[in-house]
Design a protein around this motif. Structure first.
Motif, short mmCIF file in Angstrom:
data_model
loop_
_atom_site.label_atom_id
_atom_site.label_comp_id
_atom_site.label_asym_id
_atom_site.label_seq_id
_atom_site.Cartn_x
_atom_site.Cartn_y
_atom_site.Cartn_z
N GLN A 52 0.80 -1.23 0.00
CA GLN A 52 0.00 0.00 0.00
C GLN A 52 0.83 1.28 0.00
O GLN A 52 0.29 2.36 -0.20
N ILE A 53 2.15 1.18 0.21
CA ILE A 53 2.99 2.37 0.11
C ILE A 53 2.82 3.04 -1.25
O ILE A 53 2.94 4.26 -1.39
N TRP A 54 2.48 2.25 -2.28
CA TRP A 54 2.40 2.76 -3.64
C TRP A 54 1.05 3.36 -4.00
O TRP A 54 0.88 3.92 -5.10
N GLU A 55 0.07 3.27 -3.11
CA GLU A 55 -1.29 3.68 -3.47
C GLU A 55 -1.40 5.12 -3.97
O GLU A 55 -2.17 5.39 -4.90
N PRO A 56 -0.64 6.10 -3.42
CA PRO A 56 -0.79 7.46 -3.94
C PRO A 56 -0.36 7.63 -5.40
O PRO A 56 -0.74 8.62 -6.03
N VAL A 57 0.44 6.69 -5.93
CA VAL A 57 0.88 6.81 -7.32
C VAL A 57 0.33 5.67 -8.19
O VAL A 57 0.54 5.66 -9.40
N LEU A 58 -0.37 4.74 -7.59
CA LEU A 58 -0.75 3.53 -8.31
C LEU A 58 -1.74 3.81 -9.44
O LEU A 58 -1.60 3.29 -10.55
N ALA A 59 -2.75 4.63 -9.18
CA ALA A 59 -3.76 4.89 -10.22
C ALA A 59 -3.13 5.55 -11.44
O ALA A 59 -3.46 5.19 -12.59
N ALA A 60 -2.23 6.49 -11.22
CA ALA A 60 -1.58 7.17 -12.34
C ALA A 60 -0.69 6.20 -13.12
O ALA A 60 -0.68 6.19 -14.36
N GLY A 73 10.82 13.47 2.10
CA GLY A 73 11.26 12.50 3.08
C GLY A 73 11.54 11.15 2.46
O GLY A 73 11.35 10.92 1.27
N HIS A 74 11.95 10.23 3.31
CA HIS A 74 12.39 8.91 2.88
C HIS A 74 11.29 8.10 2.21
O HIS A 74 11.53 7.39 1.23
N ILE A 75 10.05 8.21 2.68
CA ILE A 75 8.95 7.41 2.13
C ILE A 75 8.35 8.18 0.96
O ILE A 75 7.23 8.73 1.01
N ILE A 76 9.08 8.22 -0.14
CA ILE A 76 8.77 9.10 -1.26
C ILE A 76 7.35 8.94 -1.79
O ILE A 76 6.66 9.94 -2.01
N PRO A 77 6.85 7.72 -2.03
CA PRO A 77 5.51 7.61 -2.62
C PRO A 77 4.41 8.18 -1.75
O PRO A 77 3.36 8.60 -2.27
#
Length: 275
Positions: A36-44, A255-259
């Motif tokens: 789920q770390i990728w969810e903010p960029v996943l749709a795009a 910060g470190h958790i870029i996505p």
């Protein structure tokens, strides 16, 4: 639309999220993360790619084997996963603990990897990270590496410990509530923590695997390093002497958790490279 399912690969059950259509894009998370770390960029990303985002072995909802936590073990998981999904070639993106296996996948299976993106992690013991390591490695590396210690000490206090990483990794801005909840759930209890820390306990073996891979061949796959706080350009400096085609960017105020922290900056960097 994102779907998750359990896929058996390399003898273990992996929880795998997929979305979109088009060329494959494999995303490898780190600690304390889930897919789920990728969810903010996943749709795009799913507008251009078939996104494949597994929970790494021992993490999230994937199986927690007793052994097999080196970077090469994760590589073998990913090769087997791609085989099950009938994916012959993929772009690969790794962050944090996902970076060494992403690198090794490209180094040892260049026929399976079109392009490689590595973020916010060192590539084992390769030279070039001296500035980053001037004060010594991060304190939690040693804490996590002692068998049985961290999971015992953290029993009942997992949430506050995890929040330290989530807040520090976003320069205090915090992560999405959904991701925080997923992390708290995924890393609750001794068995979950033990499996997570086994990745750290395998660091020495993973480092030797990286050195052996580069002794056999330079990194031939076109590669992008993305740095932020705190790793900066250390990954680029490590890879510059051993990579045929390398570019790098360091994101400002990220910060470190870029996505989770700066998804718009990550998408800009990826869209400029994954063409």
């Amino acid at each position: 639309m994102t779907t998750t399912r359990t896929i058996r690969a390399n003898g273990i059950a992996l929880n795998v999220a997929t979305a979109g259509q088009g060329p494959a894009l494999l995303l490898l998370h780190g600690f304390p993360h889930t897919w789920q770390i990728w969810e903010p960029v996943l749709a795009a990303l799913a507008q251009r790619f078939t996104v494949i985002a597994p929970d790494l072995r021992g993490l999230g909802d994937s199986e927690r084997p007793e052994s097999g936590y080196t970077a090469m073990d994760v590589v073998q998981d990913m090769v087997a996963l791609l085989d099950v999904l009938e994916v012959s070639g993929t772009d690969v993106v790794g962050i944090d603990l996902g970076t060494p296996p992403a690198f090794l996948l490209a180094a040892t299976h260049p026929e399976r990897v079109r392009r490689l993106v590595v973020m916010e992690s060192l590539i084992g013991p390769l030279p070039g990270a001296e500035d980053f390591l001037r004060g010594g490695p991060p304190w939690w590396f040693g804490f996590h590496s002692v068998p049985g210690l961290a999971e015992s000490a953290l029993a009942g206090n997992e949430a506050s410990y995890l929040d330290f990483f989530l807040q520090a990794g976003t320069l205090g801005d915090g992560v999405t509530p959904e991701f925080r909840k997923a992390v708290h759930t995924a890393y609750r209890g001794g068995p979950a923590l033990r499996a997570a820390f086994e990745h750290y306990r395998a660091f020495a073996d993973s480092g030797r695997q990286i050195v052996r891979a580069l002794a056999a061949s330079r990194l031939r796959v076109p590669t992008l390093t993305i740095g932020a706080a705190p790793v900066g350009d250390a990954t680029y400096r490590q890879l510059e002497p051993v990579t045929d085609t390398l570019s790098g960017v360091v994101l400002d105020n990220c910060g470190h958790i870029i996505p989770q922290h700066r998804p718009e900056l990550l998408l800009e960097a990826l869209n400029g490279f994954l063409v």
